[in-house]
Design a protein around this motif. Structure first.
Motif, PDB file in Angstrom:
ATOM      1  N   ASN A  97       0.810  -1.218   0.000  1.00  0.00           N
ATOM      2  CA  ASN A  97       0.000   0.000   0.000  1.00  0.00           C
ATOM      3  C   ASN A  97       0.842   1.267   0.000  1.00  0.00           C
ATOM      4  O   ASN A  97       2.076   1.236   0.081  1.00  0.00           O
ATOM      5  CB  ASN A  97      -0.975  -0.011   1.187  1.00  0.00           C
ATOM      6  CG  ASN A  97      -0.282  -0.031   2.540  1.00  0.00           C
ATOM      7  OD1 ASN A  97       0.817   0.501   2.712  1.00  0.00           O
ATOM      8  ND2 ASN A  97      -0.916  -0.647   3.527  1.00  0.00           N
ATOM      9  N   SER A  98       0.143   2.397  -0.082  1.00  0.00           N
ATOM     10  CA  SER A  98       0.809   3.693  -0.168  1.00  0.00           C
ATOM     11  C   SER A  98       1.479   4.097   1.133  1.00  0.00           C
ATOM     12  O   SER A  98       2.296   5.010   1.149  1.00  0.00           O
ATOM     13  CB  SER A  98      -0.204   4.759  -0.593  1.00  0.00           C
ATOM     14  OG  SER A  98      -1.284   4.822   0.338  1.00  0.00           O
ATOM     15  N   LYS A  99       1.126   3.432   2.224  1.00  0.00           N
ATOM     16  CA  LYS A  99       1.794   3.707   3.508  1.00  0.00           C
ATOM     17  C   LYS A  99       3.189   3.098   3.537  1.00  0.00           C
ATOM     18  O   LYS A  99       4.023   3.464   4.362  1.00  0.00           O
ATOM     19  CB  LYS A  99       0.946   3.136   4.651  1.00  0.00           C
ATOM     20  CG  LYS A  99       1.456   3.474   6.046  1.00  0.00           C
ATOM     21  CD  LYS A  99       0.569   2.839   7.107  1.00  0.00           C
ATOM     22  CE  LYS A  99       1.097   3.143   8.520  1.00  0.00           C
ATOM     23  NZ  LYS A  99       0.259   2.498   9.560  1.00  0.00           N
ATOM     24  N   GLY A 100       3.458   2.155   2.630  1.00  0.00           N
ATOM     25  CA  GLY A 100       4.744   1.473   2.607  1.00  0.00           C
ATOM     26  C   GLY A 100       4.713   0.111   3.243  1.00  0.00           C
ATOM     27  O   GLY A 100       5.758  -0.499   3.468  1.00  0.00           O
ATOM     28  N   GLU A 101       3.507  -0.416   3.514  1.00  0.00           N
ATOM     29  CA  GLU A 101       3.369  -1.707   4.185  1.00  0.00           C
ATOM     30  C   GLU A 101       3.150  -2.848   3.189  1.00  0.00           C
ATOM     31  O   GLU A 101       2.542  -2.670   2.136  1.00  0.00           O
ATOM     32  CB  GLU A 101       2.157  -1.699   5.125  1.00  0.00           C
ATOM     33  CG  GLU A 101       2.288  -0.835   6.334  1.00  0.00           C
ATOM     34  CD  GLU A 101       1.030  -0.903   7.186  1.00  0.00           C
ATOM     35  OE1 GLU A 101       1.151  -0.836   8.412  1.00  0.00           O
ATOM     36  OE2 GLU A 101      -0.081  -1.007   6.618  1.00  0.00           O
ATOM     37  N   LEU A 102       3.634  -4.030   3.576  1.00  0.00           N
ATOM     38  CA  LEU A 102       3.242  -5.293   2.971  1.00  0.00           C
ATOM     39  C   LEU A 102       2.190  -5.938   3.867  1.00  0.00           C
ATOM     40  O   LEU A 102       2.336  -5.935   5.097  1.00  0.00           O
ATOM     41  CB  LEU A 102       4.432  -6.239   2.846  1.00  0.00           C
ATOM     42  CG  LEU A 102       5.485  -5.954   1.786  1.00  0.00           C
ATOM     43  CD1 LEU A 102       6.653  -6.919   1.966  1.00  0.00           C
ATOM     44  CD2 LEU A 102       4.904  -6.091   0.399  1.00  0.00           C
ATOM     45  N   VAL A 103       1.143  -6.484   3.261  1.00  0.00           N
ATOM     46  CA  VAL A 103       0.130  -7.221   4.019  1.00  0.00           C
ATOM     47  C   VAL A 103      -0.038  -8.580   3.362  1.00  0.00           C
ATOM     48  O   VAL A 103      -0.253  -8.665   2.145  1.00  0.00           O
ATOM     49  CB  VAL A 103      -1.215  -6.482   4.059  1.00  0.00           C
ATOM     50  CG1 VAL A 103      -2.208  -7.244   4.926  1.00  0.00           C
ATOM     51  CG2 VAL A 103      -1.042  -5.063   4.575  1.00  0.00           C
ATOM     52  N   VAL A 104       0.091  -9.649   4.145  1.00  0.00           N
ATOM     53  CA  VAL A 104      -0.031 -11.012   3.641  1.00  0.00           C
ATOM     54  C   VAL A 104      -1.252 -11.666   4.289  1.00  0.00           C
ATOM     55  O   VAL A 104      -1.380 -11.681   5.518  1.00  0.00           O
ATOM     56  CB  VAL A 104       1.234 -11.840   3.945  1.00  0.00           C
ATOM     57  CG1 VAL A 104       1.048 -13.279   3.494  1.00  0.00           C
ATOM     58  CG2 VAL A 104       2.449 -11.220   3.266  1.00  0.00           C
ATOM     59  N   TRP A 105      -2.142 -12.171   3.455  1.00  0.00           N
ATOM     60  CA  TRP A 105      -3.350 -12.854   3.928  1.00  0.00           C
ATOM     61  C   TRP A 105      -3.227 -14.346   3.627  1.00  0.00           C
ATOM     62  O   TRP A 105      -2.900 -14.735   2.516  1.00  0.00           O
ATOM     63  CB  TRP A 105      -4.584 -12.310   3.215  1.00  0.00           C
ATOM     64  CG  TRP A 105      -4.794 -10.849   3.386  1.00  0.00           C
ATOM     65  CD1 TRP A 105      -4.265  -9.843   2.632  1.00  0.00           C
ATOM     66  CD2 TRP A 105      -5.593 -10.202   4.378  1.00  0.00           C
ATOM     67  NE1 TRP A 105      -4.684  -8.628   3.091  1.00  0.00           N
ATOM     68  CE2 TRP A 105      -5.506  -8.810   4.162  1.00  0.00           C
ATOM     69  CE3 TRP A 105      -6.392 -10.673   5.431  1.00  0.00           C
ATOM     70  CZ2 TRP A 105      -6.165  -7.897   4.947  1.00  0.00           C
ATOM     71  CZ3 TRP A 105      -7.052  -9.745   6.214  1.00  0.00           C
ATOM     72  CH2 TRP A 105      -6.947  -8.375   5.970  1.00  0.00           C
ATOM     73  N   ASP A 106      -3.537 -15.154   4.630  1.00  0.00           N
ATOM     74  CA  ASP A 106      -3.627 -16.604   4.466  1.00  0.00           C
ATOM     75  C   ASP A 106      -5.093 -16.934   4.219  1.00  0.00           C
ATOM     76  O   ASP A 106      -5.944 -16.703   5.082  1.00  0.00           O
ATOM     77  CB  ASP A 106      -3.113 -17.293   5.735  1.00  0.00           C
ATOM     78  CG  ASP A 106      -3.152 -18.807   5.642  1.00  0.00           C
ATOM     79  OD1 ASP A 106      -3.814 -19.336   4.733  1.00  0.00           O
ATOM     80  OD2 ASP A 106      -2.515 -19.463   6.480  1.00  0.00           O
ATOM     81  N   ARG A 107      -5.420 -17.478   3.033  1.00  0.00           N
ATOM     82  CA  ARG A 107      -6.821 -17.713   2.718  1.00  0.00           C
ATOM     83  C   ARG A 107      -7.494 -18.669   3.684  1.00  0.00           C
ATOM     84  O   ARG A 107      -8.691 -18.551   3.953  1.00  0.00           O
ATOM     85  CB  ARG A 107      -6.956 -18.256   1.285  1.00  0.00           C
ATOM     86  CG  ARG A 107      -7.072 -17.178   0.236  1.00  0.00           C
ATOM     87  CD  ARG A 107      -7.516 -17.757  -1.090  1.00  0.00           C
ATOM     88  NE  ARG A 107      -8.796 -18.402  -0.979  1.00  0.00           N
ATOM     89  CZ  ARG A 107      -9.116 -19.546  -1.591  1.00  0.00           C
ATOM     90  NH1 ARG A 107      -8.232 -20.169  -2.343  1.00  0.00           N
ATOM     91  NH2 ARG A 107     -10.305 -20.062  -1.457  1.00  0.00           N
TER      92      ARG A 107
END
Length: 457
Positions: free
Chosen positions: A416-426
């Motif tokens: 995202n534009s904040k500079g974060e990575l977000v990982v979702w486990d389905r």
């Protein structure tokens, strides 16, 4: 106990439509026309005030710091009291009341989609679906990629750097800083031997991502890069964007790699996406309403199929599925579709009418799962096999600039534009929501029948 008023406060959310105590009984939540307010008890001090659409009902989980909020449009939000943010949301449910069961295992909905027969629907709730987060790049994450084994993740950003992460632990292994412009795209080779990156000025790098060392560099002049694609045999790298397409052959020279330009197509001023056929013999891209085919390595150009392209020229991420008979992408109205180019027919589409206007899509190789981005703040996960939307992933109001899905569909990654990575486990999302789209009809309201095995009346 005495029937006397003890304290009076302003609602701070307009007209109040629902009240609820938290599971710990130390918070009072008021929901109304302008959102909801959380107050600390017993003094009624404001702990949080959140502006949303008009809210008509609210429910507090009996044993977890979790709220369910129902807005006037029929959307349900799950709000974490610990994290102070939305952790999940549903599509339109056409319901008027929500409530958790006493054991907290189900969220019950009074469904009014059928005017003649109101029904109660139940959604299992196990825990809140938390995405794993890591700060990655100053100024925002512009690209993410997962290697074929799902053990390495690469990200790039506006800070002119690339990060290599062990996956899924998200432990940063290397920070690569040789680019001198915003890095727009990263992609792993299908054989897992190298990582390619491209910046806004057309500089292309190949990396030994395990050691964090550069293996080759080239400049593609005259193209502002939008995308990188690699052939299935890892022999060719296609660079596309404003200015056209250039295809480079990747040559092995001992421990080092080198580039050799084999195709340079500049007849189309903007190419948002180019894709290699699994045969490695040609690439395909949209040129206005038409499909164009370029042979590799000869550069011979021809129409790809007999019909106009069903895909939007302004949207990217074309992808061949299976053995190359199907081509997937996003239609003119933003719906993810699968196109059989040999018969000129659309064979699969996500039919949820509320989920159109997607800008791009990522697919599992078998075409069963598609992840689309209908707005700059939302990711939608589609079950293409059953032609429906599974769930929506929240972005916390930050623009989503990059996304990817693992080949097996297990992992969904966003930047995202904040500079974060977000990982979702389905698995975690499905266990939590089960999943706001897979509804279980529990029978008509007013019935005394007890649904066997659930303990729900």
């Amino acid at each position: 106990q005495r029937g006397e008023k003890q304290i009076i406060v302003d609602s701070l959310c307009g007209s109040v439509h629902a009240l609820a105590f938290s599971h710990s009984q130390d918070k009072l939540i008021a929901a109304g026309d302008e959102g909801f307010v959380i107050r600390q008890l017993p003094g009624m001090a404001v702990q949080n005030r959140v502006s949303t659409n008009l809210l008509i009902d609210i429910a507090a989980h009996p044993s977890m710091p979790l709220l369910a909020l129902l807005d006037a449009g029929g959307r349900i939000l799950l709000w974490s009291l610990d994290e102070n943010r939305i952790v999940a949301e549903s599509g339109r449910q056409y319901c008027s009341r929500i409530e958790f069961t006493d054991d907290g295992e189900f969220l019950m909905l009074l469904d009014r989609s059928n005017a003649r027969n109101e029904t109660v629907k139940a959604f299992p709730i196990v825990s809140t679906p938390e995405g794993k987060r890591r700060w990655a790049h100053e100024g925002g994450v512009t690209g993410v990629a997962l290697d074929p084994t799902a053990t390495w993740l690469a990200s790039c950003g506006k800070d002119e750097s690339i990060s290599i992460w062990e996956f899924p632990t998200l432990r940063e292994k290397h920070r690569l800083v040789e680019h001198a412009a915003n890095v727009e795209e990263v992609i792993f080779s299908p054989d897992g031997q190298w990582l390619a990156s491209a910046d806004w000025e057309g500089n292309i790098y190949l990396w030994d991502f395990r050691k964090g060392k550069r293996r080759a560099v080239a400049q593609v002049e005259g193209i502002e890069v939008y995308g990188l694609r690699v052939s299935l045999n890892s022999q060719y790298l296609a660079v596309s964007g404003v200015g056209g397409i250039t295809i480079l052959e990747v040559l092995s020279e001992g421990e080092q790699l080198a580039f050799q330009k084999v195709v340079d197509h500049r007849d189309d001023p903007l190419v948002t996406s180019v894709v290699f056929h699994p045969s490695n013999e040609f690439v395909v891209f949209n040129s206005g309403p038409d499909f164009i085919r370029i042979e590799v390595p000869t550069g011979e150009i021809s129409p790809f199929c007999r019909t106009h392209s069903p895909f939007s020229y302004a949207r990217s991420d074309l992808q061949f599925l299976g053995h190359g008979q199907w081509l997937s992408g996003v239609s003119q109205d933003g719906t993810p579709i699968i196109f059989d180019w040999k018969t000129d027919k659309v064979v699969k589409t996500s039919l949820d009418g509320d989920r159109t206007d997607s800008f791009n899509a990522h697919w599992t190789p078998d075409g069963t799962i598609a992840v689309t981005k209908p707005t700059v703040e939302t990711l939608i996960v589609h079950d293409m096999e059953h032609q429906k939307v599974l769930y929506q992933l929240p972005s916390d109001k930050f623009n989503l600039w990059a996304s990817a899905v693992s080949d097996c569909g297990q992992w969904i990654i966003s930047g995202n534009s904040k500079g974060e990575l977000v990982v979702w486990d389905r698995d975690g999302i499905e266990a939590t929501l089960a999943s706001f789209g897979l509804t279980a009809d529990m029978g008509s309201t007013g019935s005394d029948d007890r649904t066997e095995g659930t303990g729900i009346k």
